[in-house]
Scaffold this active site. Structure first.
Site, PDB file in Angstrom:
ATOM      1  N   GLY A 159       9.395   4.678 -27.191  1.00 26.94           N
ATOM      2  CA  GLY A 159       9.748   5.830 -26.381  1.00 26.94           C
ATOM      3  C   GLY A 159      11.021   5.713 -25.592  1.00 26.94           C
TER       4      GLY A 159
ATOM      5  N   GLU B 234       7.271  -1.505 -28.700  1.00 26.98           N
ATOM      6  CA  GLU B 234       7.599  -1.307 -30.113  1.00 26.98           C
ATOM      7  C   GLU B 234       8.717  -0.269 -30.199  1.00 26.98           C
ATOM      8  OE1 GLU B 234       3.990   1.709 -31.287  1.00 26.98           O
ATOM      9  OE2 GLU B 234       3.465  -0.427 -31.208  1.00 26.98           O
ATOM     10  N   CYS B 235       9.938  -0.741 -30.152  1.00 31.69           N
ATOM     11  CA  CYS B 235      11.109   0.137 -30.104  1.00 31.69           C
ATOM     12  C   CYS B 235      11.759   0.241 -31.482  1.00 31.69           C
ATOM     13  CB  CYS B 235      12.133  -0.406 -29.100  1.00 31.69           C
ATOM     14  SG  CYS B 235      11.522  -0.429 -27.393  1.00 31.69           S
ATOM     15  N   GLY B 236      12.137   1.435 -31.868  1.00 36.34           N
ATOM     16  CA  GLY B 236      12.820   1.650 -33.129  1.00 36.34           C
ATOM     17  C   GLY B 236      14.198   2.225 -32.918  1.00 36.34           C
ATOM     18  N   ARG B 237      14.251   3.501 -32.550  1.00 33.12           N
ATOM     19  CA  ARG B 237      15.523   4.191 -32.315  1.00 33.12           C
ATOM     20  C   ARG B 237      16.422   3.412 -31.355  1.00 33.12           C
ATOM     21  NH1 ARG B 237      15.688   9.598 -32.426  1.00 33.12           N
ATOM     22  NH2 ARG B 237      13.437   9.616 -32.071  1.00 33.12           N
TER      23      ARG B 237
ATOM     24  N   CYS C 176      21.797  25.070 -49.773  1.00 34.35           N
ATOM     25  CA  CYS C 176      21.695  26.530 -49.833  1.00 34.35           C
ATOM     26  C   CYS C 176      20.691  27.034 -48.811  1.00 34.35           C
ATOM     27  CB  CYS C 176      21.293  26.962 -51.237  1.00 34.35           C
ATOM     28  SG  CYS C 176      22.498  26.516 -52.502  1.00 34.35           S
TER      29      CYS C 176
ATOM     30  N   TYR D 177      16.337   7.228 -37.782  1.00 29.13           N
ATOM     31  CA  TYR D 177      15.807   8.547 -38.138  1.00 29.13           C
ATOM     32  C   TYR D 177      16.865   9.443 -38.778  1.00 29.13           C
ATOM     33  CZ  TYR D 177      11.871   7.005 -35.354  1.00 29.13           C
ATOM     34  OH  TYR D 177      10.802   6.273 -34.880  1.00 29.13           O
TER      35      TYR D 177
END
Length: 413
Positions: A240, A278-281, A356, A385
């Site tokens: 988060g 638990e960090c990702g970004r 399109c 992401y």
């Protein structure tokens, strides 16, 4: 926002030099993801080493699961967080012995079997039904399985881009059911409850509010452990920690967050409890870039459109979060064609891709000094992401290149 190249870091200068070098060698329009691997390692090392000793930092693989990223982070982070069996397999290929946390709603029998087969460290249980399934699998294997109970708190919680708790969602078990859940799991002999998992929000930009949130987690977990007689070896505070795409100079204050852990959180921690993040970004966004060549520029109903090679089928984050992603224009002086070169100066532009659909928008109504066909639009903070969540094969356009910049860059196309 359109950023000026002047004043950017040495890392960005290396990225730009790489783009110019490779564009000069190809005839197809340039389109690629570029990852600055030394920057990624430096960021990860700084994050891990600055944490208090009672904390553990896991990388959330969902943000970017590319093998080069996992291999780079494996010697640095305390482990990985996975949300599928596919991610568990990727982790084990990159890091055979790293601890793994396994979360997410709707885990299948195959996924839970796979978690045991790949020696997952902790499984985040999302429901009583999932606990029952896991106990039956553990019994069949004749082994104890460690779980954390994921709880959806009632709130109120700090504001953030996404909320997974504090309101009705598919994540975790309702806070009001905690007594019922714990009494039930005590009847499951092959499961060992070792603590609680909270992941209530995503992309929070306020370090002070995040410390208060973690304090709330600790207080509740301590109360429940004492009241219901469960172990509290781990408290998973989730991820988060946010990235400010609207203002790259106003990011989440990691220093203030670490200071809060030391000065506010430490005194509330039990000596036997490890605090997990638990960090990702927050780990990978800043070291990743998405570069796309300008194919055309045109005016339509009074608005200037810059059309680039690629689009949201390759970089879905801006459309998913409905924001204008920060970019800079990389000028390319060469123009070898016999016809006029489309260009605009001192205007607001909307950057779009080739799909399109009018939703194929990467940035809206952004001021630029100049942009021309053949220039490169370089989107920053694209390391999380982006490619991982995109619908790659919609319209069957070619995939972008993938480059991992080391002293000798690695290319994966």
């Amino acid at each position: 926002m359109a950023l000026e190249l002047a004043g950017n870091s040495r890392e960005t200068e290396q990225i730009v030099a790489f783009i110019h070098e490779h564009k000069s060698k190809q005839t197809d329009p340039f389109c690629a993801y570029l990852h600055h691997m030394p920057g990624l390692r430096t960021t990860a090392n700084n994050r891990v080493q600055s944490l208090p000793e009672f904390c553990r930092l896991f990388y959330a693989v969902k943000a970017n699961s590319e093998p080069h990223i996992l291999q780079a982070l494996a010697p640095i982070v305390h482990g990985f967080e996975a949300a599928s069996l596919g991610e568990i397999v990727k982790i084990r290929q990159a890091a055979p012995d790293s601890p793994i946390l396994f979360g997410g709603p709707g885990k299948t029998l195959e996924e839970l079997e796979g978690a045991l087969r790949h020696n997952v460290h902790l499984i985040h249980a999302e429901s009583i039904h999932e606990l029952n399934k896991l106990n039956a699998i553990a019994q069949r294997h004749g082994r104890m399985v460690s779980v954390l109970l994921r709880i959806n708190l009632r709130g109120p919680l700090p504001a953030a881009t996404l909320a997974m708790g504090g309101r009705p969602t598919q994540f975790g078990m309702d806070e009001t059911q905690i007594g019922q859940v714990i009494q039930h799991v005590k009847q499951l002999p092959f499961l060992r409850v070792e603590g609680f998992h909270f992941h209530s929000l995503s992309n929070n930009l306020d370090a002070g509010e995040h410390i208060k949130l973690v304090q709330h987690y600790i207080r509740l977990a301590g109360e429940w452990a004492g009241k219901y007689g469960v172990e509290l070896n781990y408290l998973n505070a989730g991820g988060g920690l946010g990235v400010n795409y609207a203002d790259l100079d106003a990011q989440f204050d990691w220093g203030a967050f670490v200071s809060g852990l030391e000065n506010e959180i430490r005194k509330d921690m039990r000596p036997e409890t490890a605090l997990l993040f638990e960090c990702g970004r927050y780990m990978t966004a800043a070291s990743g870039y998405y570069a796309a060549e300008v194919l055309d520029i045109k005016q339509n109903h009074g608005r200037h459109y810059v059309i680039v090679r690629g689009g949201t089928h390759q970089f879905r984050l801006p459309a998913s979060w409905q924001h204008s992603h920060p970019f800079e224009v990389i000028p390319v002086q060469e123009w070898e064609y016999p016809y006029d070169r489309p260009a605009v100066e001192a205007v607001h532009v909307t950057v779009v891709g080739q799909l399109c659909t009018p939703k194929d928008v990467l940035a809206q109504d952004v001021p630029v000094k100049q942009v021309r066909a053949g220039d490169i639009i370089l989107f920053r903070y694209a390391g999380a992401y982006g490619w991982a969540i995109s619908h790659h094969d919609f319209l069957s356009h070619p995939h972008p290149g993938h480059y991992y910049l080391e002293p000798s860059p690695v290319s994966v196309t």
